[in-house]
Design a protein around this motif. Structure first.
Motif, PDB file in Angstrom:
ATOM      1  N   ARG A 125       0.789  -1.131  -0.080  1.00 24.59           N
ATOM      2  CA  ARG A 125      -0.063   0.006   0.066  1.00 24.59           C
ATOM      3  C   ARG A 125       0.764   1.356   0.009  1.00 24.59           C
ATOM      4  O   ARG A 125       0.637   2.103  -0.782  1.00 24.59           O
ATOM      5  CB  ARG A 125      -0.879  -0.068   1.312  1.00 24.59           C
ATOM      6  CG  ARG A 125      -1.848  -1.015   1.066  1.00 24.59           C
ATOM      7  CD  ARG A 125      -2.991  -0.592   0.040  1.00 24.59           C
ATOM      8  NE  ARG A 125      -3.924  -1.521   0.016  1.00 24.59           N
ATOM      9  CZ  ARG A 125      -5.007  -1.868  -1.051  1.00 24.59           C
ATOM     10  NH1 ARG A 125      -5.051  -0.899  -2.014  1.00 24.59           N
ATOM     11  NH2 ARG A 125      -5.756  -2.683  -0.703  1.00 24.59           N
ATOM     12  N   LEU A 126       1.890   1.241   0.938  1.00 17.55           N
ATOM     13  CA  LEU A 126       2.684   2.603   0.750  1.00 17.55           C
ATOM     14  C   LEU A 126       3.706   2.571  -0.583  1.00 17.55           C
ATOM     15  O   LEU A 126       3.688   3.567  -0.681  1.00 17.55           O
ATOM     16  CB  LEU A 126       3.763   2.480   1.962  1.00 17.55           C
ATOM     17  CG  LEU A 126       3.304   2.722   3.298  1.00 17.55           C
ATOM     18  CD1 LEU A 126       3.884   2.536   4.503  1.00 17.55           C
ATOM     19  CD2 LEU A 126       2.730   4.233   3.444  1.00 17.55           C
ATOM     20  N   ASN A 127       3.966   1.431  -0.898  1.00 13.84           N
ATOM     21  CA  ASN A 127       4.701   1.543  -2.122  1.00 13.84           C
ATOM     22  C   ASN A 127       3.921   2.062  -3.339  1.00 13.84           C
ATOM     23  O   ASN A 127       4.355   3.079  -4.124  1.00 13.84           O
ATOM     24  CB  ASN A 127       5.343   0.314  -2.662  1.00 13.84           C
ATOM     25  CG  ASN A 127       6.537  -0.222  -2.025  1.00 13.84           C
ATOM     26  OD1 ASN A 127       7.477   0.809  -1.614  1.00 13.84           O
ATOM     27  ND2 ASN A 127       6.874  -1.218  -1.579  1.00 13.84           N
ATOM     28  N   THR A 128       2.624   1.816  -3.388  1.00 15.03           N
ATOM     29  CA  THR A 128       1.856   2.110  -4.311  1.00 15.03           C
ATOM     30  C   THR A 128       1.637   3.836  -4.236  1.00 15.03           C
ATOM     31  O   THR A 128       1.427   4.547  -5.067  1.00 15.03           O
ATOM     32  CB  THR A 128       0.391   1.570  -4.457  1.00 15.03           C
ATOM     33  OG1 THR A 128       0.680   0.243  -4.581  1.00 15.03           O
ATOM     34  CG2 THR A 128      -0.661   1.937  -5.415  1.00 15.03           C
ATOM     35  N   ALA A 129       1.337   4.226  -2.962  1.00 12.67           N
ATOM     36  CA  ALA A 129       1.117   5.660  -2.624  1.00 12.67           C
ATOM     37  C   ALA A 129       2.398   6.522  -2.870  1.00 12.67           C
ATOM     38  O   ALA A 129       2.350   7.438  -3.527  1.00 12.67           O
ATOM     39  CB  ALA A 129       0.845   5.872  -1.222  1.00 12.67           C
ATOM     40  N   ALA A 136      10.829  14.409  -6.118  1.00 16.15           N
ATOM     41  CA  ALA A 136      10.972  15.354  -4.748  1.00 16.15           C
ATOM     42  C   ALA A 136      10.479  14.937  -3.607  1.00 16.15           C
ATOM     43  O   ALA A 136      11.108  14.889  -2.539  1.00 16.15           O
ATOM     44  CB  ALA A 136      10.653  16.821  -5.401  1.00 16.15           C
ATOM     45  N   ASP A 137       9.018  14.632  -3.635  1.00 17.89           N
ATOM     46  CA  ASP A 137       8.292  14.327  -2.476  1.00 17.89           C
ATOM     47  C   ASP A 137       8.893  12.892  -2.022  1.00 17.89           C
ATOM     48  O   ASP A 137       9.153  12.878  -0.623  1.00 17.89           O
ATOM     49  CB  ASP A 137       6.823  14.071  -2.714  1.00 17.89           C
ATOM     50  CG  ASP A 137       6.288  15.595  -2.580  1.00 17.89           C
ATOM     51  OD1 ASP A 137       6.648  16.685  -2.080  1.00 17.89           O
ATOM     52  OD2 ASP A 137       5.173  15.551  -3.269  1.00 17.89           O
ATOM     53  N   ARG A 138       9.200  11.940  -2.769  1.00 20.34           N
ATOM     54  CA  ARG A 138       9.836  10.720  -2.472  1.00 20.34           C
ATOM     55  C   ARG A 138      10.993  10.889  -1.792  1.00 20.34           C
ATOM     56  O   ARG A 138      11.542  10.381  -0.623  1.00 20.34           O
ATOM     57  CB  ARG A 138       9.797   9.616  -3.646  1.00 20.34           C
ATOM     58  CG  ARG A 138       8.428   9.163  -3.862  1.00 20.34           C
ATOM     59  CD  ARG A 138       8.576   8.121  -5.081  1.00 20.34           C
ATOM     60  NE  ARG A 138       9.409   8.191  -6.146  1.00 20.34           N
ATOM     61  CZ  ARG A 138       8.908   8.641  -7.197  1.00 20.34           C
ATOM     62  NH1 ARG A 138       7.591   9.197  -7.403  1.00 20.34           N
ATOM     63  NH2 ARG A 138       9.651   8.836  -8.231  1.00 20.34           N
ATOM     64  N   ALA A 139      12.018  11.669  -2.230  1.00 22.56           N
ATOM     65  CA  ALA A 139      13.334  12.141  -1.839  1.00 22.56           C
ATOM     66  C   ALA A 139      13.234  12.679  -0.278  1.00 22.56           C
ATOM     67  O   ALA A 139      13.967  12.338   0.530  1.00 22.56           O
ATOM     68  CB  ALA A 139      14.013  12.946  -2.771  1.00 22.56           C
ATOM     69  N   ALA A 140      12.168  13.427  -0.366  1.00 20.54           N
ATOM     70  CA  ALA A 140      11.887  14.180   0.958  1.00 20.54           C
ATOM     71  C   ALA A 140      11.580  13.366   2.080  1.00 20.54           C
ATOM     72  O   ALA A 140      12.139  13.190   3.309  1.00 20.54           O
ATOM     73  CB  ALA A 140      11.107  15.350   0.882  1.00 20.54           C
ATOM     74  N   ILE A 141      10.753  12.447   1.674  1.00 19.46           N
ATOM     75  CA  ILE A 141      10.331  11.360   2.855  1.00 19.46           C
ATOM     76  C   ILE A 141      11.548  10.397   2.811  1.00 19.46           C
ATOM     77  O   ILE A 141      11.632   9.991   4.361  1.00 19.46           O
ATOM     78  CB  ILE A 141       9.133  10.514   2.154  1.00 19.46           C
ATOM     79  CG1 ILE A 141       7.915  11.487   2.147  1.00 19.46           C
ATOM     80  CG2 ILE A 141       8.642   9.191   2.984  1.00 19.46           C
ATOM     81  CD1 ILE A 141       6.424  10.971   1.295  1.00 19.46           C
TER      82      ILE A 141
END
Length: 159
Positions: A125-129, A136-141
């Motif tokens: 579920r988290l990978n899909t989200a 940029a958002d993925r890198a920030a997380i």
């Protein structure tokens, strides 16, 4: 040391950050619980049982009182949960090897399997989200994860 107020709210940055983090973590947990129900029915493994399985996966065997203290729950609550989990075959109760007068709870293979299935479902579920976010958002997380782990450790150690 005085904090500069945030212009949009007039409140100190730390207070606003703490509030935003609290709201975000609460919403994230609620969203995870709701989204996972389509793939992994809630009734199959209630969150209170998941959390006990997670503790037992880290520290097994464990006494009921130790589990209760770790989860900050009443001993009777944990005892009831453990009873349900024994019936479901997720945990077993045996003589505590450190004190033969006491009993300890251990994770069974079935409990380990249930916990692993629960974790895999959440990861999917988290990978899909995450895939729905921009880079940029993925890198920030990703960059925030070590600090969030340290924050969790700080909170765990503060009681």
């Amino acid at each position: 040391m005085s904090q500069q107020p945030r212009p949009e709210t007039g409140t100190p940055a730390r207070a606003t950050d703490a509030r935003l983090l609290t709201e975000t973590v609460t919403r994230l947990r609620r969203a995870l619980r709701a989204s996972i129900r389509t793939e992994y029915p809630w009734e199959t493994l209630p969150m209170a049982q998941v959390e006990l399985l997670q503790v037992l996966a880290e520290r097994s065997p464990a006494r009921i009182g130790d589990l209760a203290a770790r989860q900050r729950l009443a001993t009777s609550t944990v005892s009831g949960l453990v009873g349900q989990m024994i019936t479901a075959g997720l945990v077993a109760r045996a003589v505590d090897p450190a004190d033969r007068r006491a009993s300890a709870v251990t994770l069974t293979d079935a409990g380990r399997d249930q916990l692993a299935a629960w974790a895999r479902a959440h990861e999917r579920r988290l990978n899909t989200a995450l895939e729905g976010l921009d880079e940029a958002d993925r890198a920030a997380i990703g960059a925030a994860l070590p600090a969030l782990v340290r924050l969790t450790d700080q909170l765990d150690g503060s009681v």
